[in-house]
Design an enzyme around this catalytic site. Sequence first.
Site, short mmCIF file in Angstrom:
data_model
loop_
_atom_site.label_atom_id
_atom_site.label_comp_id
_atom_site.label_asym_id
_atom_site.label_seq_id
_atom_site.Cartn_x
_atom_site.Cartn_y
_atom_site.Cartn_z
CE LYS A 177 -2.03 2.95 1.99
NZ LYS A 177 -1.78 4.38 1.63
CD GLU A 253 12.76 0.40 8.26
OE1 GLU A 253 12.50 1.03 7.23
OE2 GLU A 253 13.58 -0.52 8.31
CB CYS A 287 12.93 8.94 8.72
SG CYS A 287 14.00 7.80 7.81
CD GLU A 389 9.25 12.96 11.84
OE1 GLU A 389 8.10 12.51 11.97
OE2 GLU A 389 10.17 12.33 11.29
P1 NAD Z 1 2.15 8.37 7.53
O1 NAD Z 1 2.31 7.60 8.79
O2 NAD Z 1 1.18 9.49 7.51
O3 NAD Z 1 1.70 7.41 6.33
C1 NAD Z 1 2.48 6.29 5.95
C2 NAD Z 1 1.59 5.26 5.30
O4 NAD Z 1 0.66 4.74 6.25
C3 NAD Z 1 0.75 5.80 4.14
O5 NAD Z 1 0.72 4.84 3.12
C4 NAD Z 1 -0.62 5.97 4.77
O6 NAD Z 1 -1.69 5.92 3.85
C5 NAD Z 1 -0.67 4.78 5.72
N1 NAD Z 1 -1.57 4.91 6.86
C6 NAD Z 1 -1.91 6.04 7.53
N2 NAD Z 1 -2.75 5.73 8.55
C7 NAD Z 1 -2.95 4.39 8.52
C8 NAD Z 1 -3.71 3.48 9.30
N3 NAD Z 1 -4.43 3.89 10.35
N4 NAD Z 1 -3.67 2.17 8.99
C9 NAD Z 1 -2.93 1.72 7.94
N5 NAD Z 1 -2.21 2.54 7.14
C10 NAD Z 1 -2.20 3.86 7.44
O7 NAD Z 1 3.62 8.85 7.14
P2 NAD Z 1 4.04 9.79 5.92
O8 NAD Z 1 3.54 11.17 6.22
O9 NAD Z 1 3.68 9.13 4.65
O10 NAD Z 1 5.65 9.75 6.03
C11 NAD Z 1 6.39 10.59 6.85
C12 NAD Z 1 6.75 9.90 8.15
O11 NAD Z 1 7.48 8.71 7.86
C13 NAD Z 1 7.68 10.73 9.02
O12 NAD Z 1 7.27 10.60 10.36
C14 NAD Z 1 9.05 10.06 8.82
O13 NAD Z 1 9.97 10.24 9.87
C15 NAD Z 1 8.64 8.63 8.68
N6 NAD Z 1 9.69 7.86 8.00
C16 NAD Z 1 10.45 6.97 8.72
C17 NAD Z 1 11.48 6.25 8.09
C18 NAD Z 1 12.35 5.28 8.86
O14 NAD Z 1 13.07 4.52 8.20
N7 NAD Z 1 12.34 5.27 10.18
C19 NAD Z 1 11.72 6.45 6.74
C20 NAD Z 1 10.93 7.37 6.04
C21 NAD Z 1 9.91 8.06 6.68
#
Ligand code: NAD
Length: 485
Positions: A177, A253, A287, A389
Amino acid sequence: MRIIRNFINGEFVEAPAKRFDKRSPTTGAVVARVEEADFRIVDSSVSAARHSLSGEWSKFTYSQRKDLLISVADIIGRRTKEFVDAEIADTGKPYALASTLDIPRGAANFRAFADLMLRAPQETWTTETPDGRGAINTVTYAPKGVIAVICPWNLPLLLMTWKVAPALACGNAVVVKPSEETPSTATLLAEVMNEAGIPKGVYNVVHGFGPNSAGEFLTQHPDVDAITFTGESKTGEAIMKSAAVGLRDVSFELGGKNAGIVFADCDFDAAVDGIARATFLNCGQICLGTERVYVERPIFEKFVAALAAKASALKPGDPYSEATTIGPLISREHREKVISYFAKAKFEGATIHAGGHIPEVPLTFANGAWIEPTVWTGLPETSAVIREEIFGPCCHVAPFDAEVEAIARANDSRYGLATSIWTQDVSRANRVARQIRVGIAWVNSWFLRDLRTPFGGAGISGIGREGGTHSLAFYTEMRNVCIKL
Ligand code: NAD
């Protein structure tokens, strides 16, 4: 208009009932219409994945899986231009970045994990038994089953393939997804999977949002065996609740609020370059990026001035122009969030050394999500700007006087993803790195990745480690076979 479809059992499925617009972050124009998966579509993707596990896929040897994954990497390499264009359409990131980081790493992930099962550690124990005959124990690795792969938008292909490659190398089937903001490269990868000969149902893609949409339908699906997720820590909490039903395994992650520590004995230019990269690369949407910088007092002022000069020199604009060195944020909605922290910093009396505003851009880009790279000083450590963040191209810089103080301030966070330490004293670097509670500590570098090493976060930055043979812990079920002699 480009239509982006769900991919199930080796085919693109037409589902026009519910579509959403994907807008370009550079211009605000609609660049694609995406078909949103309802529960029925998600359910059929999970069934297709389940079905594939007992078919042709289960008969592939480790070496055959390796060869297939290498061909996936080769085809991505051959179709690089299409992948780069798709990533730019979704994210607006500069060509120079997409073509040197995102897409090559997408292919590299398949190469790095292709022979994972051939490298799995072998373990054998002989056991004494009362009858004197004994027993032999050997550890085997079975695929875990159907893996849900939930991805963010910041490094779409790179982060998705970091999970899909080890999952397939271990013999699992996946339902991906991708983020609603970046549906294109996961969809393009579906074509590559077919071209490479990955059996039907092994790789599936469903599109949509999180809550009450494809994300939640997938993570709550009872026939999903495990969930690997990259995204915000808060979303991780929601997904963990879904995973609790049926006791499914998770690998997370999550977010970061990473500290950079710069000692006065550092190579000054390298430290400024490194912190600038860690703060502004990908418009600060990494991240591992640095949003808190602690600089030893003797070089504090000089460092702030040099970092601010780097920020002011970054040029927004057409992603395909060589002059462009910074892209936009992912969306206007995300910019609202980032701008709210700019307002907080101003309200709390921060000194702004660079940026702080929405930049002037040519008319074509007026509806994009542009933001100025920003450097602040003068905020208290209790400020939300230093604790939460932001995920934008900005950082706060504060002076410190003693090593122990720098360590304490770096550790004063619930996040624990990464740090970068800048010093020419190797003993100090080692001492400090061992005391910072993070998953990865870089010394005199940042984002220097060897894909064989464990990757993940401490605290609310993650659960588990992936990378190299460490990925076996999540993507396989270890089985001990005990043979009584
Ligand atoms: P997000 O958590 O808003 O969304 C990530 C994914 O989760 C999307 O595909 C979204 O549609 C899905 N999602 C959202 N709510 C959900 C739910 N309740 N159930 C199932 N799926 C759901 O994150 P984002 O805004 O896309 O990305 C940015 C975040 O990702 C930042 O916090 C960043 O630090 C983190 N990040 C972490 C790493 C790492 O390796 N630690 C790497 C990249 C990004």
